[in-house]
Scaffold this motif. Structure first.
Motif, PDB file in Angstrom:
ATOM      1  N   MET A   1       0.826  -1.233  -0.048  1.00 54.60           N
ATOM      2  CA  MET A   1      -0.022   0.042   0.195  1.00 54.60           C
ATOM      3  C   MET A   1       0.685   1.341  -0.077  1.00 54.60           C
ATOM      4  SD  MET A   1      -3.264   1.160   0.122  1.00 54.60           S
ATOM      5  CE  MET A   1      -4.266  -0.121   0.464  1.00 54.60           C
ATOM      6  N   ARG A   2       0.663   2.039  -0.955  1.00 58.22           N
ATOM      7  CA  ARG A   2       1.307   3.119  -0.989  1.00 58.22           C
ATOM      8  C   ARG A   2       0.429   4.402  -0.133  1.00 58.22           C
ATOM      9  NH1 ARG A   2       6.482   1.931  -1.717  1.00 58.22           N
ATOM     10  NH2 ARG A   2       6.738   1.323  -3.758  1.00 58.22           N
ATOM     11  N   ARG A   3       1.134   5.417   0.479  1.00 58.39           N
ATOM     12  CA  ARG A   3       0.652   6.470   1.343  1.00 58.39           C
ATOM     13  C   ARG A   3       0.772   7.842   0.518  1.00 58.39           C
ATOM     14  NH1 ARG A   3      -1.176   5.792   6.254  1.00 58.39           N
ATOM     15  NH2 ARG A   3      -0.323   7.591   7.185  1.00 58.39           N
ATOM     16  N   VAL A   4      -0.204   8.582   0.227  1.00 64.24           N
ATOM     17  CA  VAL A   4      -0.227   9.688  -0.435  1.00 64.24           C
ATOM     18  C   VAL A   4      -0.667  10.993   0.386  1.00 64.24           C
ATOM     19  CG1 VAL A   4      -2.366   9.573  -1.731  1.00 64.24           C
ATOM     20  CG2 VAL A   4      -0.598  11.302  -2.433  1.00 64.24           C
ATOM     21  N   GLY A   5       0.092  12.126   0.438  1.00 62.68           N
ATOM     22  CA  GLY A   5      -0.148  13.190   1.201  1.00 62.68           C
ATOM     23  C   GLY A   5      -0.419  14.593   0.560  1.00 62.68           C
ATOM     24  N   ILE A   6      -1.449  15.223   0.652  1.00 66.73           N
ATOM     25  CA  ILE A   6      -1.879  16.639   0.000  1.00 66.73           C
ATOM     26  C   ILE A   6      -1.361  17.697   0.725  1.00 66.73           C
ATOM     27  CG2 ILE A   6      -3.688  17.610  -1.295  1.00 66.73           C
ATOM     28  CD1 ILE A   6      -5.199  15.016  -1.774  1.00 66.73           C
ATOM     29  N   VAL A   7      -0.532  18.461  -0.338  1.00 67.98           N
ATOM     30  CA  VAL A   7      -0.266  19.869   0.371  1.00 67.98           C
ATOM     31  C   VAL A   7      -1.142  20.932  -0.201  1.00 67.98           C
ATOM     32  CG1 VAL A   7       1.545  21.532   0.607  1.00 67.98           C
ATOM     33  CG2 VAL A   7       2.123  18.955   0.712  1.00 67.98           C
ATOM     34  N   GLY A   8      -1.869  21.728   0.563  1.00 67.52           N
ATOM     35  CA  GLY A   8      -3.018  22.519  -0.080  1.00 67.52           C
ATOM     36  C   GLY A   8      -4.270  21.832  -0.266  1.00 67.52           C
ATOM     37  N   ALA A   9      -5.243  22.186   0.830  1.00 64.97           N
ATOM     38  CA  ALA A   9      -6.532  21.838   0.787  1.00 64.97           C
ATOM     39  C   ALA A   9      -7.490  22.586   0.382  1.00 64.97           C
ATOM     40  CB  ALA A   9      -6.703  21.270   2.339  1.00 64.97           C
ATOM     41  N   GLY A  10      -7.350  23.055  -0.755  1.00 60.93           N
ATOM     42  CA  GLY A  10      -8.541  23.740  -1.408  1.00 60.93           C
ATOM     43  C   GLY A  10      -9.453  23.012  -2.511  1.00 60.93           C
ATOM     44  N   GLY A  11     -10.004  23.804  -3.499  1.00 57.85           N
ATOM     45  CA  GLY A  11     -10.888  23.226  -4.431  1.00 57.85           C
ATOM     46  C   GLY A  11     -10.318  22.017  -4.989  1.00 57.85           C
ATOM     47  N   ILE A  12      -9.227  21.756  -5.789  1.00 50.73           N
ATOM     48  CA  ILE A  12      -8.801  20.739  -6.581  1.00 50.73           C
ATOM     49  C   ILE A  12      -8.362  19.664  -5.808  1.00 50.73           C
ATOM     50  CG2 ILE A  12      -6.455  21.519  -6.946  1.00 50.73           C
ATOM     51  CD1 ILE A  12      -8.726  20.268  -9.669  1.00 50.73           C
ATOM     52  N   SER A  13      -7.804  19.914  -4.417  1.00 49.10           N
ATOM     53  CA  SER A  13      -7.441  18.865  -3.582  1.00 49.10           C
ATOM     54  C   SER A  13      -8.789  17.820  -3.342  1.00 49.10           C
ATOM     55  CB  SER A  13      -6.977  19.428  -2.175  1.00 49.10           C
ATOM     56  OG  SER A  13      -8.145  19.834  -1.278  1.00 49.10           O
ATOM     57  N   ARG A  14     -10.107  18.542  -3.329  1.00 51.97           N
ATOM     58  CA  ARG A  14     -10.967  17.508  -3.336  1.00 51.97           C
ATOM     59  C   ARG A  14     -11.283  16.600  -4.244  1.00 51.97           C
ATOM     60  NH1 ARG A  14     -16.946  20.257  -2.356  1.00 51.97           N
ATOM     61  NH2 ARG A  14     -16.637  21.143  -0.337  1.00 51.97           N
ATOM     62  N   THR A  15     -11.030  17.193  -5.704  1.00 49.85           N
ATOM     63  CA  THR A  15     -11.120  16.369  -6.692  1.00 49.85           C
ATOM     64  C   THR A  15      -9.848  15.077  -6.737  1.00 49.85           C
ATOM     65  OG1 THR A  15     -11.520  18.411  -7.934  1.00 49.85           O
ATOM     66  CG2 THR A  15     -11.098  16.299  -9.516  1.00 49.85           C
ATOM     67  N   HIS A  16      -8.855  15.660  -6.478  1.00 52.01           N
ATOM     68  CA  HIS A  16      -7.726  14.477  -6.335  1.00 52.01           C
ATOM     69  C   HIS A  16      -8.013  13.479  -5.090  1.00 52.01           C
ATOM     70  CE1 HIS A  16      -4.039  16.841  -8.518  1.00 52.01           C
ATOM     71  NE2 HIS A  16      -5.354  16.849  -9.020  1.00 52.01           N
ATOM     72  N   ALA A  17      -8.548  13.979  -4.038  1.00 46.69           N
ATOM     73  CA  ALA A  17      -8.522  13.257  -2.976  1.00 46.69           C
ATOM     74  C   ALA A  17      -9.579  12.177  -3.188  1.00 46.69           C
ATOM     75  CB  ALA A  17      -9.298  13.871  -1.599  1.00 46.69           C
ATOM     76  N   ASP A  18     -10.683  12.403  -4.014  1.00 49.03           N
ATOM     77  CA  ASP A  18     -11.489  11.484  -4.158  1.00 49.03           C
ATOM     78  C   ASP A  18     -10.863  10.572  -5.123  1.00 49.03           C
ATOM     79  OD1 ASP A  18     -13.787  13.015  -3.046  1.00 49.03           O
ATOM     80  OD2 ASP A  18     -14.811  13.761  -4.990  1.00 49.03           O
ATOM     81  N   ARG A  19     -10.092  10.915  -5.864  1.00 52.53           N
ATOM     82  CA  ARG A  19      -9.517   9.868  -6.823  1.00 52.53           C
ATOM     83  C   ARG A  19      -8.603   8.817  -6.081  1.00 52.53           C
ATOM     84  NH1 ARG A  19     -13.012  13.502  -8.611  1.00 52.53           N
ATOM     85  NH2 ARG A  19     -13.279  13.451 -10.900  1.00 52.53           N
ATOM     86  N   TRP A  20      -7.800   9.667  -5.234  1.00 51.90           N
ATOM     87  CA  TRP A  20      -6.896   8.744  -4.600  1.00 51.90           C
ATOM     88  C   TRP A  20      -7.699   7.763  -3.585  1.00 51.90           C
ATOM     89  CZ3 TRP A  20      -2.430   8.765  -6.325  1.00 51.90           C
ATOM     90  CH2 TRP A  20      -1.752  10.192  -6.776  1.00 51.90           C
ATOM     91  N   ASN A  21      -8.891   8.190  -3.222  1.00 52.56           N
ATOM     92  CA  ASN A  21      -9.642   7.299  -2.213  1.00 52.56           C
ATOM     93  C   ASN A  21     -10.255   6.183  -3.179  1.00 52.56           C
ATOM     94  OD1 ASN A  21      -9.470   8.272   0.357  1.00 52.56           O
ATOM     95  ND2 ASN A  21     -10.811   9.743   0.025  1.00 52.56           N
ATOM     96  N   GLN A  22     -10.299   6.258  -4.570  1.00 53.56           N
ATOM     97  CA  GLN A  22     -10.764   5.097  -5.462  1.00 53.56           C
ATOM     98  C   GLN A  22      -9.684   4.355  -6.023  1.00 53.56           C
ATOM     99  OE1 GLN A  22     -12.576   7.177  -8.777  1.00 53.56           O
ATOM    100  NE2 GLN A  22     -14.101   8.122  -7.788  1.00 53.56           N
ATOM    101  N   MET A  23      -8.508   4.640  -5.632  1.00 57.80           N
ATOM    102  CA  MET A  23      -7.614   4.003  -6.430  1.00 57.80           C
ATOM    103  C   MET A  23      -6.953   2.688  -5.523  1.00 57.80           C
ATOM    104  SD  MET A  23      -4.347   5.752  -8.272  1.00 57.80           S
ATOM    105  CE  MET A  23      -5.252   7.003  -8.735  1.00 57.80           C
ATOM    106  N   PRO A  24      -6.879   1.612  -6.104  1.00 60.16           N
ATOM    107  CA  PRO A  24      -6.523   0.432  -5.292  1.00 60.16           C
ATOM    108  C   PRO A  24      -5.027   0.499  -4.982  1.00 60.16           C
ATOM    109  CG  PRO A  24      -7.476  -0.312  -7.374  1.00 60.16           C
ATOM    110  CD  PRO A  24      -7.631   1.261  -7.547  1.00 60.16           C
ATOM    111  N   GLY A  25      -4.579   0.229  -3.966  1.00 59.20           N
ATOM    112  CA  GLY A  25      -3.077   0.084  -3.726  1.00 59.20           C
ATOM    113  C   GLY A  25      -2.655   1.587  -3.302  1.00 59.20           C
TER     114      GLY A  25
END
Ligand SMILES: NC(=O)c1ccc[n+]([C@@H]2O[C@H](COP(=O)([O-])OP(=O)(O)OC[C@H]3O[C@@H](n4cnc5c(N)ncnc54)[C@H](O)[C@@H]3O)[C@@H](O)[C@H]2O)c1
Length: 337
Positions: A1-25
């Motif tokens: 399992m790879r862990r990802v951290g997001i720097v900057g928690a505004g509008g586009i981070s929501r879009t990215h976070a949703d995709r990271w949450n869907q991604m296996p592994g």
């Protein structure tokens, strides 16, 4: 399992976070933001934890995803590269050419993978257009025309709705207006299709004192002799975003218009009573360009393969956008060095 951290928690981070949450592994470790409240809200919505500092986040992750405004990319991106952590950087690579060059130097010096999130290359229709072009089916390319339009990206629009964050887009020094923030997508896409740009000429509303609206028309002259047209707009009513592409070659023409409705459209009721369309159908994760670009980052990083978008591509897109801004200011075509 790879862990990802997001720097900057505004509008586009929501879009990215949703995709990271869907991604296996891949697991979303959490967010760091200079405004702790923004990180808190992001964690409540998307999961993970709030990190108290960027270094704390770096210690806990395998990948870093930088979603700060363009003026605030250089520091987190270089720090992540120096820490040896493969990094995604939202577009533009940076707001200034000097910062882009510092980032490109850091990527070269450290050898740490850096992916610039030029998402338009991952839209299925734009990717298909490039594939058709490369197949030679429409002959030698002569003219490319792209249009990208939407409403002003203030705190009340689209996916920003409900975010209690003051939009930085209205501040030209921060966002570079429609030319650096929006047209950069098409500049990068057209350069990907047609190669290096020699000259750019721009007209537009950026300095016309008409905020909150912005609109630009660009002509690109490619080294190949081909010509590119770009129309970018933040002057449309809300809910009327669209994009278009047309490529003409010696043997044919290719066209796509997002206003031609997909066969199944899902429009969900928003808190204010309006409808927001998913804009895509059917919604297999691989059809979603944001999912596709982040999955591409993971796949290439793990396979130690080059990314479709290099740091140099990120630098060139900013150089051409900056030349377009200079053209708009001076009223003259600007040569790309
Ligand atoms: N690819 C796309 O379709 C797309 C769409 C929207 C935005 N973007 C890009 O994403 C980036 C962010 O845009 P946004 O709309 O999410 O902005 P935003 O203003 O909604 O959010 C940015 C967040 O970054 C935080 N921040 C600022 N400086 C920071 C720092 N030094 N360290 C940590 N956090 C910091 C802010 O507090 C804010 O919460 C921009 O580069 C923008 O161009 C891309």
């Amino acid at each position: 399992m790879r862990r990802v951290g997001i720097v900057g928690a505004g509008g586009i981070s929501r879009t990215h976070a949703d995709r990271w949450n869907q991604m296996p592994g891949v697991e979303l470790a959490g967010f760091y933001d200079i405004i702790e409240d923004a990180a808190q809200r992001a964690v409540q919505r998307s999961g993970g934890k709030v990190f108290g500092s960027m270094n704390e986040l770096f210690d806990a992750v395998d990948y870093v995803d930088v979603c700060t405004p363009g003026t605030a990319h250089v520091q987190p991106v270089i720090a992540a590269l120096e820490a040896g952590i493969p990094t995604v950087c939202e577009k533009p690579l940076a707001n200034s050419i000097a910062d882009c060059e510092r980032i490109v130097d850091a990527a070269d010096r450290t050898g740490t993978p850096l992916f610039v999130a030029m998402v338009v290359r991952f839209f299925p229709q734009f990717a298909k257009a490039k594939e058709v072009l490369d197949s030679g089916a429409i002959g030698a390319p002569g003219v490319i025309r792209t249009v990208r339009s939407g409403s002003y990206p203030d705190a009340g629009s689209g996916w920003r709705k409900g975010l209690a964050i003051t939009s930085y887009y209205a501040d030209f020094a921060q966002s570079g207006g429609v030319l650096l923030d929006l047209c950069i997508h098409d500049i990068d896409y057209q350069r990907w299709c047609f190669g290096e740009v020699e000259r750019v000429f721009a007209r537009g509303m950026m300095f016309a004192g008409k905020e909150p609206k912005d609109h630009a028309l660009l002509t690109l002259r490619f080294a190949s002799g081909a010509v590119g047209h770009i129309e970018g707009s933040w002057s449309y009513p809300r809910g009327r975003s669209s994009s278009r592409i047309e490529i003409a070659g010696t043997g044919g023409i290719l066209e796509w218009d997002s206003r031609t409705r997909p066969p199944v459209e899902v429009a969900l009721a928003q808190e204010d009573g309006s409808l927001a369309s998913s804009g895509s159908s059917p919604t297999a994760p691989k059809d979603d360009p944001y999912y596709a670009e982040l999955a591409h980052f993971v796949r290439c990083t793990e396979a130690k393969e080059p990314f479709l978008v290099t740091p140099y591509d990120g630098l060139m897109a900013v150089k051409i956008s900056r030349a377009a801004i200079e053209s708009l200011e001076t009223g003259r075509p600007v040569t790309i060095s």
